[in-house]
Design an enzyme around this catalytic site. Sequence first.
Site, PDB file in Angstrom:
ATOM      1  N   ASP A  57     -37.752  -3.028  52.430  1.00 19.55           N
ATOM      2  CA  ASP A  57     -36.724  -2.357  51.626  1.00 19.55           C
ATOM      3  C   ASP A  57     -36.175  -3.314  50.570  1.00 19.55           C
ATOM      4  O   ASP A  57     -36.878  -4.193  50.081  1.00 19.55           O
ATOM      5  CB  ASP A  57     -35.621  -1.856  52.574  1.00 19.55           C
ATOM      6  CG  ASP A  57     -34.977  -0.574  52.094  1.00 19.55           C
ATOM      7  OD1 ASP A  57     -34.245  -0.619  51.088  1.00 19.55           O
ATOM      8  OD2 ASP A  57     -35.186   0.474  52.738  1.00 19.55           O
ATOM      9  N   HIS A 117     -29.057  -0.568  49.996  1.00 16.64           N
ATOM     10  CA  HIS A 117     -29.898   0.454  50.620  1.00 16.64           C
ATOM     11  C   HIS A 117     -30.506  -0.017  51.942  1.00 16.64           C
ATOM     12  O   HIS A 117     -30.457   0.690  52.963  1.00 16.64           O
ATOM     13  CB  HIS A 117     -30.997   0.831  49.620  1.00 16.64           C
ATOM     14  CG  HIS A 117     -31.891   1.943  50.034  1.00 16.64           C
ATOM     15  ND1 HIS A 117     -33.024   1.754  50.798  1.00 16.64           N
ATOM     16  CD2 HIS A 117     -31.850   3.267  49.768  1.00 16.64           C
ATOM     17  CE1 HIS A 117     -33.631   2.908  50.992  1.00 16.64           C
ATOM     18  NE2 HIS A 117     -32.941   3.851  50.374  1.00 16.64           N
ATOM     19  N   SER A 299     -34.655   8.606  52.815  1.00 16.67           N
ATOM     20  CA  SER A 299     -34.494   7.194  53.202  1.00 16.67           C
ATOM     21  C   SER A 299     -33.622   7.045  54.430  1.00 16.67           C
ATOM     22  O   SER A 299     -33.734   6.069  55.168  1.00 16.67           O
ATOM     23  CB  SER A 299     -33.866   6.402  52.048  1.00 16.67           C
ATOM     24  OG  SER A 299     -34.801   6.114  51.053  1.00 16.67           O
TER      25      SER A 299
END
Length: 462
Positions: A57, A117, A299
Amino acid sequence: GVELVELDLVVQTQATSYDPYYGDQWNMRGILAGGINVEPAWSLTTGSSRVVVAVVDSGVLPHPEFSDRLLPGYDFVSDPANANDGDGRDPDASDPGDWRPAGACGPGSAAQSSSWHGTHVAGIIAADGANGWDIAGVSWRSRILPVRVLGRCGGLTSDIIDGIHWAVGLPVPGVPDNPTPAQIVNLSLGGYSPSGCSAPLQEAINRAVGQGALLVVAAGNNNQDAKLYTPANCRAVLTVVSVNPWGDLASYSNYEFSGDIAAPGGDQIYGRVYGILSTVGSGAQSRGNPILNYYQGTSMAAPHVSGVAALALAMNPALSGGELYYLLKLTSASFPSSSLYCSVIKICGAGIVDASVSTPVAGALTSFKLVYEFYNVDLNHYFRTGSKDEAGLVNKGSAGPGWYDTGDYFYAWSDASTGAVPVCRFYGTPGIGPNSHFYTASAAECEWLKNTDPGWTYEGIA
C-alpha cells in the site's frame, strides 16, 4: 422420582470488544446484513502472532492499535518525485503522506491532503480489540508487514511486482531478503487495464501463490466490471467487491460477473457513519496524531477478507493460500434476498465473508493435510509433500532446477485416523542412494528399510 433428564450443556462466553468505538463498527458484527459476523469467531481465536499479513500500500504509520505488531517493512517506490520522502527505495516503509499540490500528477490534477490509506487498511485487519483504545480490527494478534508501493501519484506496476515478491519471501535484486514472509498479501489498489492482467504481474502472483500465500485484491471503485481493472483481473487472486451495510452492492463498487467474494466497504451516501471506521494520522501532510476516520471503498472491503483469512490461519497454520481462497468463498454468508445486485443479478461474488463460519471450518480441517505434487522433466521424477513450507521451497527453486507444480493435489489425514495407514517417506542418502524419494504404506517394509539399507534416509511420516 425422576421427572425428566436433560443434557447438562457447557456454555461459553461470546467474545466481544469493549473498546470505546467498537459500537460504531457495524462492519464487524452481524447486526446488519453487510457485516462479517466476527464475534462468534473471537470465541475461538482473536488471531495469532504467527500469522503475518502484508499491507502492500502507501506505507503504514505506527498507530497504537497495532504498533507493537508492526514489522520492519520496505519502501519499493522507486521514483523520488513520486515517493514524497525525498528518495527512492529504502528500508523505511512508514507512510510519509500522499499529499500533493495541484498539477503534481498531471495537468489538471487536484491538490490532495494525505489519506494515510495503508494505515486505515492495517487497522481494519489488525487493530487490537482488547486494549481499551479506539476500535477493534478483525485479527487482534496478527502481525502487519508494511510494503510501500504507492506514492502521491499512485504506484508503478514494476514496484508492485517487486513488493509482492518481497512480501512472500522471494528475492528482489538489490534489496535485503524479507525475514518474515507473509502468508496473506492485501492489495487495496488497482488501475484501469481493459487488456487484462500483464504477464509480469501475473507471473509475480503465480510465484506468490507458489509460496503458499493468499492475495486479496480490491475490486475497484468505478462502478464498472472489475475485469477492466488490475490486479483484480488477474488469475489466482481473491477479488473483493464492496457491499453496503444492508448487504447489497455499494454505490461506487466495481462488480464481478464471475464473482469472488464480497465484504463491507461502507457506503456514505447513507451518512458518514456508514463508512468504515479505522486508524489514520491527523495531519494533512505530516503524520500528526493517531486518530480514527471513516472511509469507504473496496480498499476497505479487502482488508476485512484478509483479517478473516488471518483468523482462519490462526486456527490452522497449515492452510495454503489456495485452500483459504476456496474456504472463504464456500463459507461466505448468502446475500439478503432483498439485494437486487447481489442476490438477483448476482454480480457480487459467492457471498459476504463470514468469520463465524470460516474460522471453525478452518479448525476442522486440521485433521487433514493438502498433499502437493511436483514433476521434474529432466529427472522424469515426481515428488509429493504434505508440507506447505516444503512446497514453497520447491517452488522457490531450493530443490534445484526443473521442478514445476502439477496442481494434482489431494487431501490426506494429518493424524492417526481409523482405517488410515501411515506412509513412510525416505530420501536417497547423499553419496550413497539415488536422488529420489521413496514412499511405502507397509509397516514391515518401512522398518526393514530403516534398519538394513544405508542408501535410504528415513524422513518421517508423509
